[in-house]
Write a protein that holds these residues in place. Structure first.
Motif, PDB file in Angstrom:
ATOM      1  N   VAL A 194       0.742  -1.291  -0.145  1.00 35.54           N
ATOM      2  CA  VAL A 194      -0.059   0.018  -0.038  1.00 35.54           C
ATOM      3  C   VAL A 194       0.884   1.274  -0.087  1.00 35.54           C
ATOM      4  O   VAL A 194       2.254   1.372   0.181  1.00 35.54           O
ATOM      5  N   ASP A 195       0.277   2.458  -0.238  1.00 35.09           N
ATOM      6  CA  ASP A 195       0.713   3.761  -0.259  1.00 35.09           C
ATOM      7  C   ASP A 195       1.078   4.028   1.382  1.00 35.09           C
ATOM      8  O   ASP A 195       0.085   3.439   2.144  1.00 35.09           O
ATOM      9  N   VAL A 196       1.820   4.901   1.649  1.00 36.85           N
ATOM     10  CA  VAL A 196       2.193   5.272   2.992  1.00 36.85           C
ATOM     11  C   VAL A 196       1.324   6.605   3.426  1.00 36.85           C
ATOM     12  O   VAL A 196       1.301   6.836   4.552  1.00 36.85           O
ATOM     13  N   ASP A 197       1.009   7.365   2.526  1.00 37.97           N
ATOM     14  CA  ASP A 197       0.320   8.712   2.832  1.00 37.97           C
ATOM     15  C   ASP A 197      -1.360   8.325   3.110  1.00 37.97           C
ATOM     16  O   ASP A 197      -2.074   8.867   2.807  1.00 37.97           O
ATOM     17  N   MET A 198      -1.362   7.330   4.230  1.00 38.38           N
ATOM     18  CA  MET A 198      -2.693   6.743   4.476  1.00 38.38           C
ATOM     19  C   MET A 198      -2.726   6.519   5.912  1.00 38.38           C
ATOM     20  O   MET A 198      -1.839   6.430   6.660  1.00 38.38           O
ATOM     21  N   PRO A 241      -4.510  13.983   3.922  1.00 37.37           N
ATOM     22  CA  PRO A 241      -4.149  15.162   2.912  1.00 37.37           C
ATOM     23  C   PRO A 241      -2.583  15.601   2.795  1.00 37.37           C
ATOM     24  O   PRO A 241      -1.922  15.567   4.001  1.00 37.37           O
ATOM     25  N   LYS A 242      -2.018  15.911   1.691  1.00 35.38           N
ATOM     26  CA  LYS A 242      -0.720  16.431   1.583  1.00 35.38           C
ATOM     27  C   LYS A 242      -0.770  17.358   0.733  1.00 35.38           C
ATOM     28  O   LYS A 242      -1.577  17.450  -0.304  1.00 35.38           O
ATOM     29  N   LYS A 243       0.479  18.489   1.000  1.00 36.21           N
ATOM     30  CA  LYS A 243       0.575  19.420  -0.245  1.00 36.21           C
ATOM     31  C   LYS A 243       1.528  18.660  -0.998  1.00 36.21           C
ATOM     32  O   LYS A 243       2.906  18.710  -0.679  1.00 36.21           O
TER      33      LYS A 243
HETATM   34 MN    MN Z   1      -0.705   8.246  -2.117  1.00 34.92          MN
END
Ligand code: MN
Ligand code: UDP
Length: 284
Positions: A142-146, A276-278
């Motif tokens: 999986v993605d980490v920005d989660m 959420p990320k910039k």
């Molecule tokens: Mn992602």
């Protein structure tokens, strides 16, 4: 174990698709009995690997990712977190529940974020051959920005699984953002394609993940030699793979949601949601 018998004439849900035409279940809340599934998996004493990449600034996501995984991901099962990073000292030391461990693995970095994202396939391929095969039975990549926000259990496991992209369930085929350049290895013509799968959530047994990542990496390299990069990078190649090697199970968008899409009526749970990320700040 006591539970209500399934009724052959009464589907538990009628508002969503529960099964593909090739007989792969699509996993939605209310369609399965987790106690029955867990009992079956426990008989096999399975080990599960959860892989993430935290390259460059993406190490900031690791703490929340692991903390929420401890709360919701495969609770009660044997879990190994594999965190690939170029900044080993940035990975916090965290206390884990019994039966769970964290492996921090050094990974190369690339200048472009697209390249970082795509090279995950190569690294997962190599580790599937060399290491995962001895240490786990199933991989979840999986993605980490989660962050995990609700239970994710053994209902997701299968030989080869993909996840419906939260931005693209139920849309007409021609809307899918597949790669449309016939020169690309990721090319899918307008009249083909089942679902649009998310690049940030797939898995299966180690052998199947090896085959999948191997295909995607080779296809990316073949394109690179032609100076081509598919429109959505690793996701485009993954979609090509799944078109001709159909998943044996599919996870509904409950397993990969983005709150910016709102909360539609069919979505009973949001188990794993984007942080959420910039984009410009974090990727450069
Ligand atoms: Mn992602
Ligand atoms: N990634 C990373 N460092 C980077 C860029 C990407 O570690 O500089 C990894 C990370 O695991 C991330 C994944 O690649 O979750 C996919 O990138 P991103 O999440 O930015 O893509 P998006 O989900 O926004 O399409």
């Amino acid at each position: 174990m006591l539970y209500e018998k399934p009724d052959a004439l009464k589907p538990p849900r009628t508002d969503i698709l529960m099964m593909t035409p090739w007989f792969a279940p699509i996993v939605w809340n209310g369609t399965y009995n987790i106690d029955v599934l867990t009992a079956q998996f426990q008989q096999r004493d399975l080990r599960i690997g959860l892989t993430v990449f935290a390259i460059k600034k993406y190490t900031v996501f690791v703490q929340t990712f692991i903390e929420t995984a401890e709360k919701y991901f495969m609770v009660g099962h044997k879990v190994t977190y594999y965190v690939f990073t170029d900044r080993v000292s940035d990975i916090p030391i965290m206390e884990l529940a019994e039966g769970r461990r964290l492996m921090v693995l050094r990974a190369p970095t690339y200048q472009r974020w697209q390249e970082v994202s795509m090279r995950r396939m190569e690294i997962l391929r190599d580790y599937s051959r060399q290491r995962f095969t001895d240490e786990v039975d199933y991989l979840v990549c999986v993605d980490v920005d989660m962050r995990f926000n609700d239970e994710v259990g053994v209902e997701i496991l299968s030989d080869r699984f993909g996840t419906l992209h939260p931005g693209m369930y139920g849309v007409p085929r021609k809307i899918y953002t597949y790669e449309r350049n016939p020169q690309s290895e990721a090319f899918i013509p307008l009249d083909e394609g089942d679902f649009y799968y998310a690049g940030g959530y797939f898995g299966g047994n180690v052998e199947e993940v090896y085959k999948l990542t191997s295909f995607c990496h080779n296809a990316m390299m073949a394109d690179k030699a032609k100076n081509i990069e598919a429109i959505w990078h690793d996701e485009s190649y993954l979609n090509k793979y799944f078109l001709y090697h159909k998943p044996t199970k599919i996870l509904s968008p409950e397993y990969l949601w983005d709150d910016s899409f709102g909360i539609p009526k069919f979505l009973k749970r949001r188990r794993f949601v984007t942080v959420p990320k910039k984009h410009n700040e974090i990727r450069n």
